[in-house]
Write an enzyme that holds these catalytic residues in place. Structure first.
Site, PDB file in Angstrom:
ATOM      1  CD  GLU A  68       0.330  -1.484   7.863  1.00 34.74           C
ATOM      2  OE1 GLU A  68       0.106  -0.877   8.693  1.00 34.74           O
ATOM      3  OE2 GLU A  68       0.797  -1.155   6.844  1.00 34.74           O
TER       4      GLU A  68
ATOM      5  CG  ASP B 170      -0.410  -0.030   2.522  1.00 35.97           C
ATOM      6  OD1 ASP B 170       0.928  -0.183   2.531  1.00 35.97           O
ATOM      7  OD2 ASP B 170      -1.123   0.234   3.297  1.00 35.97           O
ATOM      8  CB  SER B 171       4.567   1.634  -0.010  1.00 34.61           C
ATOM      9  OG  SER B 171       4.555   0.480  -0.983  1.00 34.61           O
TER      10      SER B 171
ATOM     11  CE  LYS C 222       3.057  -6.044   3.902  1.00 36.19           C
ATOM     12  NZ  LYS C 222       2.614  -4.776   4.744  1.00 36.19           N
TER      13      LYS C 222
ATOM     14  CD  GLU D 162       7.834  -0.443   7.817  1.00 37.04           C
ATOM     15  OE1 GLU D 162       6.719  -1.046   7.272  1.00 37.04           O
ATOM     16  OE2 GLU D 162       7.832   0.688   7.097  1.00 37.04           O
TER      17      GLU D 162
ATOM     18  CG  ASP E  26       0.128  -3.963   1.859  1.00 38.24           C
ATOM     19  OD1 ASP E  26       0.075  -4.760   3.137  1.00 38.24           O
ATOM     20  OD2 ASP E  26       0.973  -2.836   2.174  1.00 38.24           O
TER      21      ASP E  26
END
Ligand code: KIV
Length: 266
Positions: free
Chosen positions: A116, A45-46, A114, A183, A84
């Site tokens: 978070e 999602d960057s 993925k 991270e 993501d």
């Protein structure tokens, strides 16, 4: 080179060889990453920041992520494609989490998702895994929580935070994750987390002792001269190369040198 990287290959790599993961957001980049033998391609999602110019990852949604995931999946013949899950696609309820994770496999043609968070998201992870969808965890600096974390900062610096991160990693393994992104975590803590779980850890700003490493492709290629965190190594400076090529094009057109006969039809 092996045909197709599977979830089992990733799990089995722990302690045997280092894993690699890079982000890609479009067909062409995915093609080159895949051809270079990288194990996993993350449609991160960057994307919100490095491709769309947002200041954080909070405003990107399912439609945009699915659109880019489809493009990446089309080019990836060998690497494992991980999508993501964007902010608020899995936080509100288990049902929403499972349905949205499913869309990444069904419509995005990704192989895994993925998401978070640590202990707080295990119920969602368990249900997604139960639906047959492989999940990669992500702890430490979790950019979707920057409002709560107070910004993009290194995590796990005090003893309580460090203990909580070790517990989070164990909870993610227990919930069925096949790997975990670490991270912005101090090197020694990342090493401790790595030896506390039997699934691979993939580090970004988490030192050399993780089971693998991930970078954002724009950072690796030197395509982002506005921001360079300490952990980024630029393996090329493509930003300068692009600027130089475009400037030469403009100058040649202005001087009447392009197109010449070689680049014109007779
Ligand atoms: O979105 C992303 O690119 C990521 C990586 C930094 C792991 O989550």
């Amino acid at each position: 080179m092996k045909d197709k990287v599977t979830i089992l290959d990733i799990i089995k790599a722990k302690g045997q060889r280092k894993l690699t993961m890079l982000t890609a957001y479009d067909f062409n980049t995915s093609y080159y990453v895949d051809q270079s033998g990288v194990d996993m391609i993350l449609v991160g999602d960057s994307l919100a920041m490095v491709v769309l110019g947002h200041e954080d990852t909070l405003s990107i949604g399912m439609e945009e992520m699915l659109h880019h995931t489809r493009a990446v999946s089309r080019a990836a013949k060998r690497a494992l494609v991980i999508a993501d899950m964007p902010f608020m696609s899995y936080q509100a309820s288990v049902e929403e989490a499972v349905r949205n994770a499913g869309l990444f496999l069904k419509k995005g043609r990704a192989h895994a998702v993925k998401l978070e968070g640590g202990s707080k998201v295990v119920a969602k992870i368990r249900s997604i895994v139960d639906a047959g969808i492989p999940v990669q965890g992500h702890i430490g600096l979790t950019p979707q929580s920057i409002r709560q974390l107070g910004g993009f900062r290194v995590q796990g610096k005090d003893i309580n935070q460090a203990k909580a991160l070790i517990q989070d990693a164990k909870a993610l393994e227990e919930a069925g994750c096949f790997s975990i992104v670490l991270e912005a975590i101090p090197t020694d803590l990342a090493a401790q987390i790595t030896s506390s779980v039997s699934i691979p850890t993939i580090g970004i700003g988490a030192g050399p002792h993780c089971d693998g490493q991930v970078l954002v492709i724009h950072d690796l290629l030197g395509l982002n001269d506005r921001f360079k965190p300490k952990f980024v190594k630029q393996y090329a400076q493509l930003g300068g190369t692009i600027r130089e090529a475009i400037t030469r094009f403009r100058e040649e057109v202005e001087k009447g040198e392009f197109p010449d006969t070689e680049h014109s039809y007779s």
